[in-house]
Design an enzyme around this catalytic site. Structure first.
Site, PDB file in Angstrom:
ATOM      1  N   GLU A  84      69.575 -62.270  86.581  1.00  9.62           N
ATOM      2  CA  GLU A  84      70.906 -62.502  86.014  1.00  9.62           C
ATOM      3  C   GLU A  84      71.727 -63.355  86.986  1.00  9.62           C
ATOM      4  O   GLU A  84      71.854 -63.014  88.159  1.00  9.62           O
ATOM      5  CB  GLU A  84      71.612 -61.173  85.757  1.00  9.62           C
ATOM      6  CG  GLU A  84      70.889 -60.256  84.770  1.00  9.62           C
ATOM      7  CD  GLU A  84      70.907 -60.768  83.335  1.00  9.62           C
ATOM      8  OE1 GLU A  84      71.666 -61.715  83.037  1.00  9.62           O
ATOM      9  OE2 GLU A  84      70.151 -60.222  82.510  1.00  9.62           O
ATOM     10  N   CYS A 148      74.764 -52.172  83.544  1.00 15.50           N
ATOM     11  CA  CYS A 148      74.106 -53.205  84.360  1.00 15.50           C
ATOM     12  C   CYS A 148      75.103 -54.299  84.736  1.00 15.50           C
ATOM     13  O   CYS A 148      75.274 -54.616  85.907  1.00 15.50           O
ATOM     14  CB  CYS A 148      72.942 -53.823  83.591  1.00 15.50           C
ATOM     15  SG  CYS A 148      71.560 -52.685  83.353  1.00 15.50           S
ATOM     16  N   HIS A 167      66.799 -57.652  85.622  1.00 18.11           N
ATOM     17  CA  HIS A 167      66.434 -56.790  84.489  1.00 18.11           C
ATOM     18  C   HIS A 167      64.910 -56.722  84.386  1.00 18.11           C
ATOM     19  O   HIS A 167      64.233 -57.750  84.468  1.00 18.11           O
ATOM     20  CB  HIS A 167      66.998 -57.359  83.177  1.00 18.11           C
ATOM     21  CG  HIS A 167      68.291 -56.730  82.781  1.00 18.11           C
ATOM     22  ND1 HIS A 167      69.453 -57.451  82.570  1.00 18.11           N
ATOM     23  CD2 HIS A 167      68.621 -55.427  82.552  1.00 18.11           C
ATOM     24  CE1 HIS A 167      70.429 -56.617  82.233  1.00 18.11           C
ATOM     25  NE2 HIS A 167      69.948 -55.389  82.221  1.00 18.11           N
TER      26      HIS A 167
END
Length: 221
Positions: A84, A148, A167
């Protein structure tokens, strides 16, 4: 070694249909593998609760003063290990394990809408995919507006961008815990190399600037 790098890596506890959270399993596997002699690795399991994250993260940053914090979470939608690039401040409507969500639906009232990691996730993704780790890695710019994303944004805010979020897919879809641990090890090692490179470049630029000023003064004397 006095100048060991300190890295904190976290996974999440079970929630919803994830009765075993692949992220924490992967982090425990990473702990078993380690990050090499020069890195002091600290791992911890994070509750899937906004208020717990809010109190835990500042103490993690303060207590360990890490060069890097990497948060790992599970995504039922993921089929690759996904890096991410950024965390988001707003849009937290989904209830946590305590049936709570922030009244403001944001991480911090004073922060920007989005914070990017100082790490170039595309560069890290390419390096790991070019290696023989045997696990596919991809990049995303949306960590999902749940715990998250909330955790990632909070860490980016506290650590001035020196954080990362990964992730992982649920176990067996398609990767085993060993696969995920190995992929995490490769990813975090590339992140540390890139940080080192960034630091060297910053020092180089700083030194060039100092020399430049010195030469100018010299020329006028």
């Amino acid at each position: 070694m006095a100048n060991k790098k300190k890295v904190v890596v976290t996974g999440f506890e079970p929630f919803g249909e994830h009765t075993v959270n692949a992220s924490w399993v992967a982090v425990q596997e990473l702990e078993r593998l380690g990050l090499g002699e020069a890195v002091d690795l600290y791992v911890c399991e994070v509750p899937v609760e906004y208020q717990a994250v809010e109190s835990l993260l500042p103490s993690l940053w303060k207590q360990h003063q890490p060069q890097l914090v990497v948060h790992v979470g599970v995504s039922g939608l993921a089929t690759t290990v996904t890096l991410e690039q950024c965390g988001h401040n707003k849009g937290y409507k989904r209830l946590d394990n305590c049936n709570f969500c922030p009244a403001s639906q944001c991480c911090t009232e004073t922060g920007p809408d989005c914070i990017n990691s100082v790490l170039d996730m595309d560069a890290i993704c390419k390096k790991v995919n070019d290696s023989d780790v045997g696990v596919a890695v991809s990049v995303s710019k949306d960590a999902g507006r749940y715990l998250c994303d909330y955790t990632y944004y909070s860490s980016l805010y506290l650590g001035h961008g020196h954080a990362a979020f990964v992730h992982v897919p649920p176990l067996g879809k398609p990767y085993s815990s060993q696969d995920l641990g190995r992929a995490l090890q490769a990813v975090v090692q590339e992140m540390l190399k890139l940080l080192e490179l960034n630091n060297t470049e910053e020092e180089h630029t700083h030194n060039e600037h100092c020399n430049h000023k010195h030469q100018q003064q010299h020329a006028h004397s």
